[in-house]
Design a protein around this motif. Structure first.
Motif, PDB file in Angstrom:
ATOM      1  N   GLY A   1      -5.709  -8.607   4.773  1.00 55.75           N
ATOM      2  CA  GLY A   1      -5.132  -7.274   4.666  1.00 55.75           C
ATOM      3  C   GLY A   1      -6.186  -6.189   4.700  1.00 55.75           C
ATOM      4  O   GLY A   1      -7.091  -6.185   5.533  1.00 55.75           O
ATOM      5  N   LYS A   2      -6.080  -5.258   3.779  1.00 53.75           N
ATOM      6  CA  LYS A   2      -6.947  -4.073   3.738  1.00 53.75           C
ATOM      7  C   LYS A   2      -8.152  -4.323   2.829  1.00 53.75           C
ATOM      8  O   LYS A   2      -7.993  -4.700   1.677  1.00 53.75           O
ATOM      9  N   TRP A   3      -9.358  -4.067   3.350  1.00 50.18           N
ATOM     10  CA  TRP A   3     -10.558  -4.179   2.530  1.00 50.18           C
ATOM     11  C   TRP A   3     -10.958  -2.792   2.008  1.00 50.18           C
ATOM     12  O   TRP A   3     -10.719  -2.441   0.891  1.00 50.18           O
ATOM     13  N   GLN A   4     -11.595  -1.987   2.835  1.00 50.87           N
ATOM     14  CA  GLN A   4     -11.953  -0.603   2.491  1.00 50.87           C
ATOM     15  C   GLN A   4     -12.719  -0.519   1.166  1.00 50.87           C
ATOM     16  O   GLN A   4     -12.493   0.368   0.347  1.00 50.87           O
TER      17      GLN A   4
ATOM     18  N   HIS B   1       1.414   2.093   4.123  1.00 47.66           N
ATOM     19  CA  HIS B   1       0.563   3.280   4.239  1.00 47.66           C
ATOM     20  C   HIS B   1       0.803   3.981   5.583  1.00 47.66           C
ATOM     21  O   HIS B   1       1.130   3.343   6.578  1.00 47.66           O
TER      22      HIS B   1
ATOM     23  N   VAL C   1      -1.567  -3.617   4.380  1.00 49.40           N
ATOM     24  CA  VAL C   1      -1.750  -2.290   4.963  1.00 49.40           C
ATOM     25  C   VAL C   1      -0.425  -1.534   4.964  1.00 49.40           C
ATOM     26  O   VAL C   1      -0.405  -0.293   4.899  1.00 49.40           O
TER      27      VAL C   1
ATOM     28  N   LEU D   1      -9.463  -9.264   7.657  1.00 53.09           N
ATOM     29  CA  LEU D   1      -9.332  -7.954   7.019  1.00 53.09           C
ATOM     30  C   LEU D   1      -9.444  -6.803   7.999  1.00 53.09           C
ATOM     31  O   LEU D   1     -10.137  -6.894   9.024  1.00 53.09           O
ATOM     32  N   TRP D   2      -8.791  -5.725   7.648  1.00 50.34           N
ATOM     33  CA  TRP D   2      -8.954  -4.448   8.341  1.00 50.34           C
ATOM     34  C   TRP D   2      -9.919  -3.576   7.539  1.00 50.34           C
ATOM     35  O   TRP D   2      -9.911  -3.586   6.320  1.00 50.34           O
ATOM     36  N   GLN D   3     -10.766  -2.849   8.237  1.00 50.18           N
ATOM     37  CA  GLN D   3     -11.707  -1.888   7.666  1.00 50.18           C
ATOM     38  C   GLN D   3     -12.698  -2.530   6.698  1.00 50.18           C
ATOM     39  O   GLN D   3     -12.750  -2.184   5.519  1.00 50.18           O
TER      40      GLN D   3
ATOM     41  N   CYS E   1      -5.644   4.487  -4.116  1.00 51.73           N
ATOM     42  CA  CYS E   1      -5.876   3.077  -3.779  1.00 51.73           C
ATOM     43  C   CYS E   1      -7.188   2.498  -4.311  1.00 51.73           C
ATOM     44  O   CYS E   1      -7.163   1.465  -4.985  1.00 51.73           O
TER      45      CYS E   1
ATOM     46  N   ASP F   1       0.839  -1.197   0.000  1.00 49.60           N
ATOM     47  CA  ASP F   1       0.000   0.000   0.000  1.00 49.60           C
ATOM     48  C   ASP F   1       0.877   1.251   0.000  1.00 49.60           C
ATOM     49  O   ASP F   1       1.706   1.420   0.904  1.00 49.60           O
TER      50      ASP F   1
ATOM     51  N   ARG G   1      -4.819  -0.421  12.146  1.00 45.25           N
ATOM     52  CA  ARG G   1      -4.386  -1.473  11.218  1.00 45.25           C
ATOM     53  C   ARG G   1      -3.043  -2.065  11.641  1.00 45.25           C
ATOM     54  O   ARG G   1      -2.653  -3.111  11.156  1.00 45.25           O
TER      55      ARG G   1
END
Length: 404
Positions: free
Chosen positions: A87-90, A179, A176, A119-121, A42, A3, A128
């Motif tokens: 990892g990162k969802w968002q 970032h 993540v 997942l985060w978010q 992103c 990221d 995170r």
């Protein structure tokens, strides 16, 4: 997928400071790509990567993945692959993001084709990094006090791989790291006493975070080796957009500022490495253009699926033949197109086409990329030679076609 990691942040691309021994080993044993381009931000990158479509077709708003879209998770699941994302969802969207997207909500992991996830978010935010708030398929939302989110993602991924050694699996790891906020990593003496609620954000810690990102890549490769599946596993590493603007790198003695969010080379040019022992020629370097629409057809071709099926629409070109050493020009793209409508922050929408030398914006601006990384000095058509004019005319046709 790291990221906020532009190409200039890695030693393999000339960075004079950041150390990434595991990525260097991937390059030594695989293929390094020199001209891979993402979107500058992103969510546009993730939507394009996951669906294989240019953003004007399906990008609804920042933090939103249209639940009507077919992703590479769906497609590989249909091919019999177990699917996992960590990892990162968002991509579900918060209240503000939904409002900006005309009230349209985003997608949840199961809806996007992933049966296994940590997942985060997803729906909640939280940290995170240290003391992360994570959502897993099996246990729901949990607060992991004293733990480090990036490590927990790889723990889950390793467990998933252990359970799927005898059948095909597809694992997507939108990291993540690296970032902001720039915080202490677990090996730092400051980690144990650090409180993430203080929101420390020190760019000086960016190299440490690059180092830990590399450490996690090493863990994944080691696990694949330990499970005895290395020769049947394609591993791809990329960044999702340019580096944070608060980070300045020294590259071959030259200072370069990260340009996340902006459409110049330092906003879209990302690292890419492909690793597959016994299949990809070790130490090979690929100079061809790659963009984020290309991953869907590539993954499908790698799986043995029909990437040209009428049931699968993609704007991309599979680079799988390139991984296998096929240099047929039909397997290479001549240009990268970008429709950038960020719908977030201060960044302005822009549409353009480029190759490795020239870039044409929809507003008519032309840039010589190798001479003007930050695109400060547009050139006139009258300044171009005959061959460059032919390229620009070709770009004009591309822009017209995409606008129709």
């Amino acid at each position: 997928m790291a990221d906020d990691l532009g190409y200039e942040a890695l030693a393999a691309y000339g960075n004079d400071y950041n150390q990434t021994p595991h990525l260097d080993e991937m390059i030594a044993g695989g293929m390094k790509f020199e001209n891979t381009h993402s979107m500058p931000l992103c969510t546009p990158s993730r939507v394009q990567l996951m669906t294989g479509k240019y953003n004007f077709r399906n990008y609804r708003g920042f933090g939103i993945l249209d639940p009507k879209e077919t992703t590479f998770g769906h497609l590989l699941k249909e091919e019999g692959y177990a699917t996992c994302i960590v990892g990162k969802w968002q991509l579900y969207g918060n209240a503000k993001q939904r409002e900006l997207a005309a009230g349209q909500g985003g997608s949840l992991p199961l809806e996007a084709g992933f049966d296994n996830y940590r997942l985060w978010q997803v729906k909640e935010l939280g940290s995170r990094y240290k003391d992360p708030l994570l959502d897993s398929r099996e246990t729901g939302i949990e607060l992991f006090e004293g733990k480090y989110g990036p490590d927990l993602f790889v723990d889950y991924l390793e467990s998933f791989m252990e359970k799927n050694t005898t059948k095909p699996f597809f694992a997507y790891f939108p990291m993540v790291l690296t970032h902001d906020p720039f915080e202490p990593i677990p090996s730092s003496t400051a980690f144990s006493d650090y409180d993430p609620k203080t929101r420390l954000n020190e760019p000086e810690l960016f190299p440490d975070m690059v180092e830990h990102m590399d450490h996690l890549v090493g863990r994944i490769i080691q696990k694949v080796n330990d499970l005895g599946i290395a020769e049947n596993t394609l591993i791809l590493f990329i960044g999702d957009n340019g580096t944070d603007r608060d980070v300045t790198s020294t590259v071959n003695g030259v200072l370069l500022q990260g340009n996340k969010g902006y459409t110049n080379d330092l906003g879209t040019h990302v690292p890419m490495i492909a690793y597959w022992p016994g299949k990809i020629k070790a130490g090979s370097v690929n100079q061809n253009l790659i963009d984020f629409t290309d991953f869907v057809p590539t993954l499908l071709e790698a799986s043995g699926a029909d990437a040209d099926s009428d049931a699968v629409f993609t704007d991309g070109i599979s680079f799988y033949p390139q991984l296998m050493g096929n240099e047929n020009p039909k397997n290479k793209r001549e240009w990268v197109f970008c429709h950038y409508a960020p719908n977030w922050g201060k960044f302005a929408p822009k549409t353009f086409v480029h190759n490795t030398d020239l870039k044409l914006y929809k507003n008519g601006e032309i840039y010589l990329l190798k001479e003007d990384l930050y695109e400060k000095n547009p050139v006139k058509k009258s300044d171009l030679d005959k061959n460059s004019l032919k390229v620009i005319k070709r770009f004009e046709k591309v822009l017209k076609k995409m606008d129709s």
